[in-house]
Design a protein around this motif. Structure first.
Motif, PDB file in Angstrom:
ATOM      1  N   LEU A 169       0.859  -0.983  -0.023  1.00 38.14           N
ATOM      2  CA  LEU A 169       0.124  -0.017  -0.171  1.00 38.14           C
ATOM      3  C   LEU A 169       0.713   1.152  -0.052  1.00 38.14           C
ATOM      4  CD1 LEU A 169      -2.832  -1.008   2.622  1.00 38.14           C
ATOM      5  CD2 LEU A 169      -2.982  -0.572   0.024  1.00 38.14           C
ATOM      6  N   ARG A 170       1.917   1.187   0.878  1.00 34.40           N
ATOM      7  CA  ARG A 170       2.892   2.419   0.761  1.00 34.40           C
ATOM      8  C   ARG A 170       3.422   2.672  -0.643  1.00 34.40           C
ATOM      9  NH1 ARG A 170       6.329   2.114   6.405  1.00 34.40           N
ATOM     10  NH2 ARG A 170       4.892   3.162   7.702  1.00 34.40           N
ATOM     11  N   LYS A 171       3.776   1.572  -1.060  1.00 37.21           N
ATOM     12  CA  LYS A 171       4.227   1.812  -2.665  1.00 37.21           C
ATOM     13  C   LYS A 171       3.412   2.358  -3.492  1.00 37.21           C
ATOM     14  CE  LYS A 171       6.684  -0.587  -6.340  1.00 37.21           C
ATOM     15  NZ  LYS A 171       7.081  -1.849  -6.868  1.00 37.21           N
ATOM     16  N   ILE A 172       2.148   1.842  -3.543  1.00 35.34           N
ATOM     17  CA  ILE A 172       0.998   2.354  -4.239  1.00 35.34           C
ATOM     18  C   ILE A 172       0.754   3.763  -4.209  1.00 35.34           C
ATOM     19  CG2 ILE A 172      -1.364   2.219  -4.853  1.00 35.34           C
ATOM     20  CD1 ILE A 172      -1.273  -0.832  -4.478  1.00 35.34           C
ATOM     21  N   TYR A 173       0.721   4.311  -3.075  1.00 32.49           N
ATOM     22  CA  TYR A 173       0.274   5.616  -2.823  1.00 32.49           C
ATOM     23  C   TYR A 173       1.308   6.569  -2.800  1.00 32.49           C
ATOM     24  CZ  TYR A 173      -4.340   4.312  -1.915  1.00 32.49           C
ATOM     25  OH  TYR A 173      -5.644   3.961  -1.947  1.00 32.49           O
ATOM     26  N   LEU A 174       2.528   6.099  -2.565  1.00 32.98           N
ATOM     27  CA  LEU A 174       3.888   6.751  -2.711  1.00 32.98           C
ATOM     28  C   LEU A 174       3.768   7.308  -4.370  1.00 32.98           C
ATOM     29  CD1 LEU A 174       6.447   8.280  -2.233  1.00 32.98           C
ATOM     30  CD2 LEU A 174       7.802   6.006  -2.518  1.00 32.98           C
ATOM     31  N   GLU A 175       3.567   6.654  -5.313  1.00 31.59           N
ATOM     32  CA  GLU A 175       3.638   6.477  -6.592  1.00 31.59           C
ATOM     33  C   GLU A 175       2.293   7.421  -7.193  1.00 31.59           C
ATOM     34  OE1 GLU A 175       3.364   2.419  -8.311  1.00 31.59           O
ATOM     35  OE2 GLU A 175       5.374   1.874  -7.926  1.00 31.59           O
TER      36      GLU A 175
ATOM     37  N   ARG B  81       0.981   9.862  -5.220  1.00 28.38           N
ATOM     38  CA  ARG B  81       1.553  11.134  -4.692  1.00 28.38           C
ATOM     39  C   ARG B  81       2.801  11.746  -5.696  1.00 28.38           C
ATOM     40  NH1 ARG B  81       1.932   8.402   0.387  1.00 28.38           N
ATOM     41  NH2 ARG B  81       4.256   9.182   0.476  1.00 28.38           N
ATOM     42  N   GLN B  82       3.601  10.974  -5.844  1.00 28.66           N
ATOM     43  CA  GLN B  82       4.595  11.486  -6.611  1.00 28.66           C
ATOM     44  C   GLN B  82       4.240  11.825  -7.975  1.00 28.66           C
ATOM     45  OE1 GLN B  82       6.662  12.182  -4.404  1.00 28.66           O
ATOM     46  NE2 GLN B  82       8.682  11.127  -4.847  1.00 28.66           N
ATOM     47  N   SER B  83       3.152  11.338  -8.550  1.00 29.30           N
ATOM     48  CA  SER B  83       2.665  11.570  -9.922  1.00 29.30           C
ATOM     49  C   SER B  83       1.905  12.679  -9.774  1.00 29.30           C
ATOM     50  CB  SER B  83       1.968  10.671 -10.482  1.00 29.30           C
ATOM     51  OG  SER B  83       0.785  10.167  -9.791  1.00 29.30           O
ATOM     52  N   LEU B  84       1.533  13.552  -8.475  1.00 29.95           N
ATOM     53  CA  LEU B  84       0.821  14.650  -8.693  1.00 29.95           C
ATOM     54  C   LEU B  84       1.673  16.085  -9.148  1.00 29.95           C
ATOM     55  CD1 LEU B  84      -0.959  14.386  -5.403  1.00 29.95           C
ATOM     56  CD2 LEU B  84      -1.896  14.151  -7.319  1.00 29.95           C
ATOM     57  N   SER B  85       1.081  16.693  -9.899  1.00 29.66           N
ATOM     58  CA  SER B  85       1.771  18.069 -10.241  1.00 29.66           C
ATOM     59  C   SER B  85       1.572  18.956  -8.985  1.00 29.66           C
ATOM     60  CB  SER B  85       0.984  18.765 -11.354  1.00 29.66           C
ATOM     61  OG  SER B  85      -0.413  19.347 -10.800  1.00 29.66           O
ATOM     62  N   GLU B  86       2.901  19.873  -9.124  1.00 31.47           N
ATOM     63  CA  GLU B  86       2.752  20.831  -7.971  1.00 31.47           C
ATOM     64  C   GLU B  86       1.414  21.709  -7.635  1.00 31.47           C
ATOM     65  OE1 GLU B  86       5.054  21.171  -5.496  1.00 31.47           O
ATOM     66  OE2 GLU B  86       5.786  19.572  -6.451  1.00 31.47           O
TER      67      GLU B  86
ATOM     68  N   SER C   9       9.147  16.395   0.033  1.00 29.17           N
ATOM     69  CA  SER C   9       9.586  15.879  -0.983  1.00 29.17           C
ATOM     70  C   SER C   9       8.722  14.272  -1.566  1.00 29.17           C
ATOM     71  CB  SER C   9      11.179  15.429  -0.889  1.00 29.17           C
ATOM     72  OG  SER C   9      11.360  14.367  -0.010  1.00 29.17           O
ATOM     73  N   LYS C  10       8.212  13.674  -0.743  1.00 33.60           N
ATOM     74  CA  LYS C  10       7.375  12.670  -1.172  1.00 33.60           C
ATOM     75  C   LYS C  10       5.820  12.924  -1.287  1.00 33.60           C
ATOM     76  CE  LYS C  10      10.326   9.161   0.755  1.00 33.60           C
ATOM     77  NZ  LYS C  10      10.503   8.052   1.457  1.00 33.60           N
ATOM     78  N   HIS C  11       5.516  14.085  -1.472  1.00 29.17           N
ATOM     79  CA  HIS C  11       4.360  14.756  -1.382  1.00 29.17           C
ATOM     80  C   HIS C  11       3.282  14.141  -0.397  1.00 29.17           C
ATOM     81  CE1 HIS C  11       4.294  16.230  -5.962  1.00 29.17           C
ATOM     82  NE2 HIS C  11       4.959  17.181  -5.047  1.00 29.17           N
ATOM     83  N   GLU C  12       3.776  14.010   0.721  1.00 26.94           N
ATOM     84  CA  GLU C  12       2.774  13.460   1.845  1.00 26.94           C
ATOM     85  C   GLU C  12       1.972  14.758   2.040  1.00 26.94           C
ATOM     86  OE1 GLU C  12       5.520  10.087   4.022  1.00 26.94           O
ATOM     87  OE2 GLU C  12       5.304  12.012   5.293  1.00 26.94           O
TER      88      GLU C  12
END
Length: 126
Positions: A6-12, A14-19, A53-56
């Protein structure tokens, strides 16, 4: 599904979000928190600090407003105790109190411990 998966899925995700998307979602979290939570009964709020940096989710927006507008609320933040394998909690005193650990997470380097029974509300954004 495991926590690690789950962490991996949601990190991906979040990282795909634009600023712009990231900023909008943070603002929505901020608005939802303050419109949905009755803060008049909260004396101690435990809140996790984000890894930007991880878009948390940017909990700094919430922390800043609470410190300005709700002085009766004390903020508690976590610190990883590697020797015990558990979290410790400390009252947030200011940015001078923070250091960055090996995972890139800001945490208190010193401070007044928060007793668990004193915590009224815990905010753990995904």
């Amino acid at each position: 599904m495991t926590k690690q998966e789950l962490r991996k899925i949601y990190l991906e995700k979040r990282q795909s979000l634009s600023e712009a998307e990231y900023g909008q979602l943070n603002f929505q979290l901020y608005q939802n928190f303050f419109s949905a939570i009755d803060l008049s009964f909260i004396k101690v709020l435990h809140i996790f600090l984000p890894i930007i940096s991880k878009h948390e989710p940017d909990t700094w927006l919430i922390i800043d407003r609470i410190r300005r507008e709700f002085p009766h609320i004390r903020i508690s933040i976590p610190k990883v105790n590697n020797q015990k394998g558990e979290l410790e909690n400390f009252y947030f005193e200011g940015l001078h109190q923070l250091t960055t650990n090996e995972w890139g997470i800001q945490e208190p380097k010193q401070g007044i411990p928060t007793e668990l029974e004193k915590i009224d509300f815990v905010l753990v954004p995904l």
